[in-house]
Design an enzyme around this catalytic site. Sequence first.
Site, PDB file in Angstrom:
ATOM      1  N   CYS A 129      48.252  20.961  30.545  1.00  0.00           N
ATOM      2  CA  CYS A 129      47.848  21.759  31.814  1.00  0.00           C
ATOM      3  C   CYS A 129      48.885  21.918  32.900  1.00  0.00           C
ATOM      4  O   CYS A 129      49.188  23.004  33.402  1.00  0.00           O
ATOM      5  CB  CYS A 129      46.473  20.895  32.475  1.00  0.00           C
ATOM      6  SG  CYS A 129      46.727  19.149  32.639  1.00  0.00           S
ATOM      7  N   HIS A 238      45.261  21.553  39.745  1.00  0.00           N
ATOM      8  CA  HIS A 238      46.335  20.847  39.947  1.00  0.00           C
ATOM      9  C   HIS A 238      47.454  21.663  40.787  1.00  0.00           C
ATOM     10  O   HIS A 238      47.572  22.728  40.645  1.00  0.00           O
ATOM     11  CB  HIS A 238      47.403  20.631  38.626  1.00  0.00           C
ATOM     12  CG  HIS A 238      46.659  19.827  37.539  1.00  0.00           C
ATOM     13  ND1 HIS A 238      45.670  18.761  38.050  1.00  0.00           N
ATOM     14  CD2 HIS A 238      46.907  19.458  36.277  1.00  0.00           C
ATOM     15  CE1 HIS A 238      45.029  18.129  36.645  1.00  0.00           C
ATOM     16  NE2 HIS A 238      46.163  18.603  35.680  1.00  0.00           N
TER      17      HIS A 238
HETATM   18  N1  LIG Z   1      40.849  17.580  31.271  1.00  0.00           N
HETATM   19  C1  LIG Z   1      41.887  18.367  31.080  1.00  0.00           C
HETATM   20  O1  LIG Z   1      42.217  18.958  32.258  1.00  0.00           O
HETATM   21  C2  LIG Z   1      42.585  18.689  30.041  1.00  0.00           C
HETATM   22  C3  LIG Z   1      43.421  19.483  30.224  1.00  0.00           C
HETATM   23  C4  LIG Z   1      44.219  19.752  29.051  1.00  0.00           C
HETATM   24  C5  LIG Z   1      43.971  19.191  27.875  1.00  0.00           C
HETATM   25  N2  LIG Z   1      42.965  18.187  27.711  1.00  0.00           N
HETATM   26  C6  LIG Z   1      42.683  17.430  26.451  1.00  0.00           C
HETATM   27  O2  LIG Z   1      41.392  17.783  25.957  1.00  0.00           O
HETATM   28  C7  LIG Z   1      40.724  16.777  25.173  1.00  0.00           C
HETATM   29  C8  LIG Z   1      39.488  16.478  25.748  1.00  0.00           C
HETATM   30  O3  LIG Z   1      39.626  16.061  27.213  1.00  0.00           O
HETATM   31  P1  LIG Z   1      38.308  15.947  28.313  1.00  0.00           P
HETATM   32  O4  LIG Z   1      39.004  16.074  29.655  1.00  0.00           O
HETATM   33  O5  LIG Z   1      37.500  17.281  28.051  1.00  0.00           O
HETATM   34  O6  LIG Z   1      37.854  14.492  27.974  1.00  0.00           O
HETATM   35  P2  LIG Z   1      36.191  14.079  27.892  1.00  0.00           P
HETATM   36  O7  LIG Z   1      35.483  14.783  29.148  1.00  0.00           O
HETATM   37  O8  LIG Z   1      36.297  12.519  28.037  1.00  0.00           O
HETATM   38  O9  LIG Z   1      35.568  14.674  26.812  1.00  0.00           O
HETATM   39  C9  LIG Z   1      35.629  14.258  25.191  1.00  0.00           C
HETATM   40  C10 LIG Z   1      35.012  15.143  24.232  1.00  0.00           C
HETATM   41  O10 LIG Z   1      35.284  14.413  23.111  1.00  0.00           O
HETATM   42  C11 LIG Z   1      34.258  13.766  22.306  1.00  0.00           C
HETATM   43  N3  LIG Z   1      34.641  12.960  21.394  1.00  0.00           N
HETATM   44  C12 LIG Z   1      35.035  11.911  21.905  1.00  0.00           C
HETATM   45  N4  LIG Z   1      34.964  10.912  20.533  1.00  0.00           N
HETATM   46  C13 LIG Z   1      34.652  11.666  19.752  1.00  0.00           C
HETATM   47  C14 LIG Z   1      34.340  11.503  18.171  1.00  0.00           C
HETATM   48  N5  LIG Z   1      35.013  10.319  17.785  1.00  0.00           N
HETATM   49  N6  LIG Z   1      33.980  12.477  17.582  1.00  0.00           N
HETATM   50  C15 LIG Z   1      33.643  13.560  18.072  1.00  0.00           C
HETATM   51  N7  LIG Z   1      33.558  13.945  19.514  1.00  0.00           N
HETATM   52  C16 LIG Z   1      34.207  12.914  20.149  1.00  0.00           C
HETATM   53  C17 LIG Z   1      33.298  13.634  23.312  1.00  0.00           C
HETATM   54  O11 LIG Z   1      31.892  13.719  22.759  1.00  0.00           O
HETATM   55  P3  LIG Z   1      30.712  12.653  23.422  1.00  0.00           P
HETATM   56  O12 LIG Z   1      30.090  13.158  24.448  1.00  0.00           O
HETATM   57  O13 LIG Z   1      29.750  12.633  22.145  1.00  0.00           O
HETATM   58  O14 LIG Z   1      31.523  11.425  23.469  1.00  0.00           O
HETATM   59  C18 LIG Z   1      33.324  14.793  24.384  1.00  0.00           C
HETATM   60  O15 LIG Z   1      32.715  15.792  24.009  1.00  0.00           O
HETATM   61  C19 LIG Z   1      41.810  15.529  25.481  1.00  0.00           C
HETATM   62  O16 LIG Z   1      42.887  15.649  24.547  1.00  0.00           O
HETATM   63  C20 LIG Z   1      42.659  15.905  26.726  1.00  0.00           C
HETATM   64  O17 LIG Z   1      43.973  15.605  26.662  1.00  0.00           O
HETATM   65  C21 LIG Z   1      42.252  18.028  28.795  1.00  0.00           C
END
Ligand SMILES: NC(=O)c1ccc[n+]([C@@H]2O[C@H](COP(=O)([O-])OP(=O)(O)OC[C@H]3O[C@@H](n4cnc5c(N)ncnc54)[C@H](OP(=O)(O)O)[C@@H]3O)[C@@H](O)[C@H]2O)c1
Length: 333
Positions: A129, A238
């Site tokens: 990001c 950010h």
């Molecule tokens: N937040 C940001 O600004 C941002 C920006 C760029 C990239 N990212 C990247 O995007 C990814 C997700 O980030 P987030 O912020 O959305 O995290 P989050 O809110 O914690 O969401 C995680 C997601 O992954 C799913 N998940 C976790 N373990 C799993 C498994 N074993 N099998 C299938 N699904 C699973 C969760 O499902 P459940 O609901 O079933 O647990 C949930 O849908 C990360 O790699 C992060 O680095 C985030």
Amino acid sequence: MGLNIGVVGATGAVGRKILDILLERKLDIEELHCFASERTAGEKLDWNGRLVVVELLTEEAMKQPFDYILFSAGGDISLKYAPIAQEAGNTVIDNSSQWRMTDGIPLIVPEVNGHTLRNYQGIIANPNCSTIQMVMALAPLHRIYKMNRIVVSTYQAVSGSGHKAIVELEKQMKDPEYPAQVYPKRIAANCIPHIDVFNENGFTKEELKMVYETHKILSDDSIAINATTVRVPVFYGHSESVTVTFESAPRLMEVKELLRSEPGVVLMDDADNLEYPTPLEIAGTDDTYVGRIRKDLYDPCTLSMWIVADNLRKGAATNAVQIIEKMEELKNQ
Ligand SMILES: NC(=O)c1ccc[n+]([C@@H]2O[C@H](COP(=O)([O-])OP(=O)(O)OC[C@H]3O[C@@H](n4cnc5c(N)ncnc54)[C@H](OP(=O)(O)O)[C@@H]3O)[C@@H](O)[C@H]2O)c1
């Protein structure tokens, strides 16, 4: 025929935003499949007036034909399942950091290097990001003046650490005793100069992502980049303080004109009228905002500026959906 789209991690902070943005940008979608873990499989998500049942992520599910599968469920999930989806002939857009620096995998900010996706099929990486918004503002200047060095400090919102971190800040704002769980220290009323793990050279992994991802996106690893990444008690958006040195001295008016005419960039730079971007004001929008542009007091080739974008939108979900739009545009050319 509309598109068949899969979203892995559809219940997370980025995944939910992807679902919103697919709708907002009016993609022609015939089928939508949402995947998550056993924690939420079976739940129903309200999308476009219909209830979509969350499916359990499995290897078999990834072998189905999709036009695009967007992953935002963490690096380990992308490592295991993205190659399965790719081998089945699917195009994967991955939000994790798992594939970003892998040779042969494009790392894409559509406005900057989207053209490199022509005739590509496979895994496409969505950058970090903080990198996306910095590159959005600096790429148009790099094309003209050529950057030599960037010094950046970030002020990163808690939504960048996922849904749990949003809840942690909310709770700590109400309860001074609420413990730090997502972060190493309390985040409410605080700043934490530590995002991701420390490397032996003293920089964190997040800081090094800003260095190497910028090099890859701009196809130029000669730019010296020094980053300090800081988590702040902001929910969405950010901010970055950036000082950049060019090979040739830029004219301030020309810089502003270049940014004003750049798609996806909004110039908000009128100090007399208190016009500069803040995360609270721009959250919920898809552009990258630039203000406080000024010349260095000592070096005519150096500029400082302030760059702000919504990390869940342009920093993640919007950029991913724009990659689909770019792929479709290239196919139709
Ligand atoms: N937040 C940001 O600004 C941002 C920006 C760029 C990239 N990212 C990247 O995007 C990814 C997700 O980030 P987030 O912020 O959305 O995290 P989050 O809110 O914690 O969401 C995680 C997601 O992954 C799913 N998940 C976790 N373990 C799993 C498994 N074993 N099998 C299938 N699904 C699973 C969760 O499902 P459940 O609901 O079933 O647990 C949930 O849908 C990360 O790699 C992060 O680095 C985030």
